[in-house]
Design a protein around this motif. Sequence first.
Motif, PDB file in Angstrom:
ATOM      1  N   GLY A  85       0.796  -1.220   0.000  1.00  0.00           N
ATOM      2  CA  GLY A  85       0.000   0.000   0.000  1.00  0.00           C
ATOM      3  C   GLY A  85       0.827   1.269   0.000  1.00  0.00           C
ATOM      4  O   GLY A  85       0.416   2.281  -0.585  1.00  0.00           O
ATOM      5  N   GLY A  86       1.989   1.245   0.665  1.00  0.00           N
ATOM      6  CA  GLY A  86       2.785   2.453   0.804  1.00  0.00           C
ATOM      7  C   GLY A  86       3.812   2.663  -0.284  1.00  0.00           C
ATOM      8  O   GLY A  86       4.135   3.808  -0.631  1.00  0.00           O
ATOM      9  N   ILE A  87       4.329   1.580  -0.857  1.00  0.00           N
ATOM     10  CA  ILE A  87       5.325   1.691  -1.924  1.00  0.00           C
ATOM     11  C   ILE A  87       4.694   1.420  -3.286  1.00  0.00           C
ATOM     12  O   ILE A  87       5.127   1.955  -4.297  1.00  0.00           O
ATOM     13  N   GLY A  88       3.669   0.588  -3.297  1.00  0.00           N
ATOM     14  CA  GLY A  88       2.980   0.304  -4.555  1.00  0.00           C
ATOM     15  C   GLY A  88       3.368  -1.000  -5.208  1.00  0.00           C
ATOM     16  O   GLY A  88       3.184  -1.175  -6.412  1.00  0.00           O
ATOM     17  N   LEU A  89       3.913  -1.950  -4.424  1.00  0.00           N
ATOM     18  CA  LEU A  89       4.253  -3.260  -4.974  1.00  0.00           C
ATOM     19  C   LEU A  89       2.996  -4.115  -5.088  1.00  0.00           C
ATOM     20  O   LEU A  89       2.039  -3.948  -4.329  1.00  0.00           O
ATOM     21  N   SER A  90       3.016  -5.083  -6.031  1.00  0.00           N
ATOM     22  CA  SER A  90       1.827  -5.915  -6.239  1.00  0.00           C
ATOM     23  C   SER A  90       2.205  -7.241  -6.868  1.00  0.00           C
ATOM     24  O   SER A  90       3.367  -7.484  -7.212  1.00  0.00           O
ATOM     25  N   GLY A  91       1.197  -8.077  -7.065  1.00  0.00           N
ATOM     26  CA  GLY A  91       1.396  -9.376  -7.676  1.00  0.00           C
ATOM     27  C   GLY A  91       1.768  -9.295  -9.143  1.00  0.00           C
ATOM     28  O   GLY A  91       2.150 -10.310  -9.743  1.00  0.00           O
ATOM     29  N   ALA A  92       1.682  -8.114  -9.740  1.00  0.00           N
ATOM     30  CA  ALA A  92       2.078  -7.950 -11.141  1.00  0.00           C
ATOM     31  C   ALA A  92       3.570  -7.658 -11.276  1.00  0.00           C
ATOM     32  O   ALA A  92       4.089  -7.629 -12.401  1.00  0.00           O
ATOM     33  N   ASP A  93       4.255  -7.471 -10.149  1.00  0.00           N
ATOM     34  CA  ASP A  93       5.674  -7.102 -10.198  1.00  0.00           C
ATOM     35  C   ASP A  93       6.579  -8.294 -10.465  1.00  0.00           C
ATOM     36  O   ASP A  93       6.280  -9.436 -10.102  1.00  0.00           O
ATOM     37  N   ARG A  94       7.698  -7.971 -11.089  1.00  0.00           N
ATOM     38  CA  ARG A  94       8.821  -8.899 -11.268  1.00  0.00           C
ATOM     39  C   ARG A  94       9.967  -8.285 -10.460  1.00  0.00           C
ATOM     40  O   ARG A  94      10.653  -7.377 -10.937  1.00  0.00           O
ATOM     41  N   PHE A  95      10.121  -8.776  -9.239  1.00  0.00           N
ATOM     42  CA  PHE A  95      11.003  -8.134  -8.261  1.00  0.00           C
ATOM     43  C   PHE A  95      12.395  -8.755  -8.317  1.00  0.00           C
ATOM     44  O   PHE A  95      12.546  -9.974  -8.230  1.00  0.00           O
ATOM     45  N   LEU A  96      13.411  -7.899  -8.450  1.00  0.00           N
ATOM     46  CA  LEU A  96      14.796  -8.349  -8.530  1.00  0.00           C
ATOM     47  C   LEU A  96      15.414  -8.368  -7.144  1.00  0.00           C
ATOM     48  O   LEU A  96      15.510  -7.328  -6.475  1.00  0.00           O
ATOM     49  N   LEU A  97      15.836  -9.557  -6.698  1.00  0.00           N
ATOM     50  CA  LEU A  97      16.513  -9.700  -5.408  1.00  0.00           C
ATOM     51  C   LEU A  97      18.013  -9.530  -5.639  1.00  0.00           C
ATOM     52  O   LEU A  97      18.661 -10.398  -6.215  1.00  0.00           O
ATOM     53  N   ALA A  98      18.577  -8.405  -5.179  1.00  0.00           N
ATOM     54  CA  ALA A  98      19.991  -8.116  -5.397  1.00  0.00           C
ATOM     55  C   ALA A  98      20.783  -8.063  -4.098  1.00  0.00           C
ATOM     56  O   ALA A  98      21.954  -7.690  -4.104  1.00  0.00           O
ATOM     57  N   THR A  99      20.155  -8.443  -2.969  1.00  0.00           N
ATOM     58  CA  THR A  99      20.828  -8.478  -1.671  1.00  0.00           C
ATOM     59  C   THR A  99      20.605  -9.851  -1.038  1.00  0.00           C
ATOM     60  O   THR A  99      19.686 -10.580  -1.419  1.00  0.00           O
ATOM     61  N   PRO A 100      21.415 -10.234  -0.051  1.00  0.00           N
ATOM     62  CA  PRO A 100      21.255 -11.550   0.569  1.00  0.00           C
ATOM     63  C   PRO A 100      19.910 -11.708   1.283  1.00  0.00           C
ATOM     64  O   PRO A 100      19.348 -10.731   1.804  1.00  0.00           O
ATOM     65  N   LEU A 101      19.414 -12.933   1.328  1.00  0.00           N
ATOM     66  CA  LEU A 101      18.179 -13.223   2.048  1.00  0.00           C
ATOM     67  C   LEU A 101      18.345 -13.049   3.554  1.00  0.00           C
ATOM     68  O   LEU A 101      17.365 -12.835   4.268  1.00  0.00           O
TER      69      LEU A 101
END
Length: 484
Positions: free
Chosen positions: A173-189
């Motif tokens: 809600g605050g950043i605007g991420l959603s299920g339509a995103d393709r999110f790039l993980l560039a930092t360690p889990l």
Amino acid sequence: MNLASLLLSHAAARPSHAATIEGTTETDYATSAARMLAYAGRLRTLGIGAGDRVGLCLADTADHLLLHYAVAALGAVVVPVDHRWTPTEKRAVAEAFRCRLVLMEPGDTAAGALPATIFQASDWQHTTPIAPDLPADEDASLLISLSSGTTGRPTGAVVSHRQLYERFVSQWGGIGLSGADRFLLATPLYFGGGRSFAMSTLACGGTLIFCPPPARAPEVIEVAQARRATAAFVVPTQVTRMLECWTGEGPAMPEMRRLITSGAAMHPAQRLRALERLSPGLTDYYATSEGGGIAVLHAMEQRDFPETVGRPAFRVDIEIVDDAGAPLPRGTVGRLRYRGPGVSSALVDEHGGIVPADPQGWFMPGDLAKLLPSGHVQLAGRAKDVIIRGGVNVYPAEIEAVLLGCSGVAEAAAFPLPDPVLGEVVVAAVVATPGAVLEEAALRVVLQQRLAPYKQPQRLLVVPSLPRNTGGKVVRAALPALAG
């Protein structure tokens, strides 16, 4: 609600949608959910049940991410353990948080000193899965998010299923991420930001693209372009390196709606360069492990409020108070405190015990700040002594404890110095015991054995004395002068 049930719902509603992408391998939600249940089944055969603490000391893979949900499916509790740590550091966290089991990579030399099991994805995937009727206590503990060092006295925040879900809602809600995103993980889990955004992506049904370290800036940009990533999380150090390597025309990642950065303050000029050269969607996210998001600075605000960390995050209240806890007027610098539905209500103290957080729900991250008339938060410094190196918290007490254990060291103090690339670097000063001769090479051998590489002091100073006040306490503000 059990957070793992979200994966099961996506497996039913969008079974063929890509959940994760690693290199050329795409894994859909149906397969991911099946693996998660199988991993939970293997954990159950190892004796793991509700309330048990499971350390995850693994490389940054999709299977590591699914294990977070597998632990959740059993009602057990995740304890993050960085696989890059030394055996001493791993053992310190496992013991402090009373892990019943620690999952480790093949060949990890720390396994013999821990209640460890080697994780082999190809083997675990063929385990009989648990039934999909998961425990549904939303207030049950799910995660212990570390908030202090590893060789000294580790502490952490206890996060429930509901609280972690509320942090995800704040991101959506605050950043605007959603299920339509393709999110790039560039930092360690292992890092709080990487773990949170990775889990949040699967929780909302998006696709997570793996490109964590040791991938360098050119590779991150290449993968983002090739996979048409729409969002990513990076630390300011990575922003600097991407700016250095990108020589093409226009922004490197024009399709990226949200290039989220967190972990350390960015210089206003660097923010403007990142908007122009990397992504027009640059977004600052100010957060802590104890309570998730605090404030968000959106892309359209970067030019007008570049010296702030944004306005309060979704459903978060922020106050600036004095040392007695009384609210201060806007424009006055004081201690920042915040509360919201994702803030932890229980903490793990240095003795391993569970202690309640503030009964009113407030948490103080130790930062000094002021609220502008616009509602934006402007940080003024840190009340805590944490060193933020490349977006990663390094705690002086942890380094000092190692140095004080070295033969011939009477006193030790670690402190930050500013750095144009990493934000801050670690420097340590030591005082020898009478008659002892300290050699830097010998001290560094011990440091390398006990601390991860990013915690190593860049400079190690042997000084005659440390600056102290009349009460005998080290004056930390005077420490940088030791380095000239």
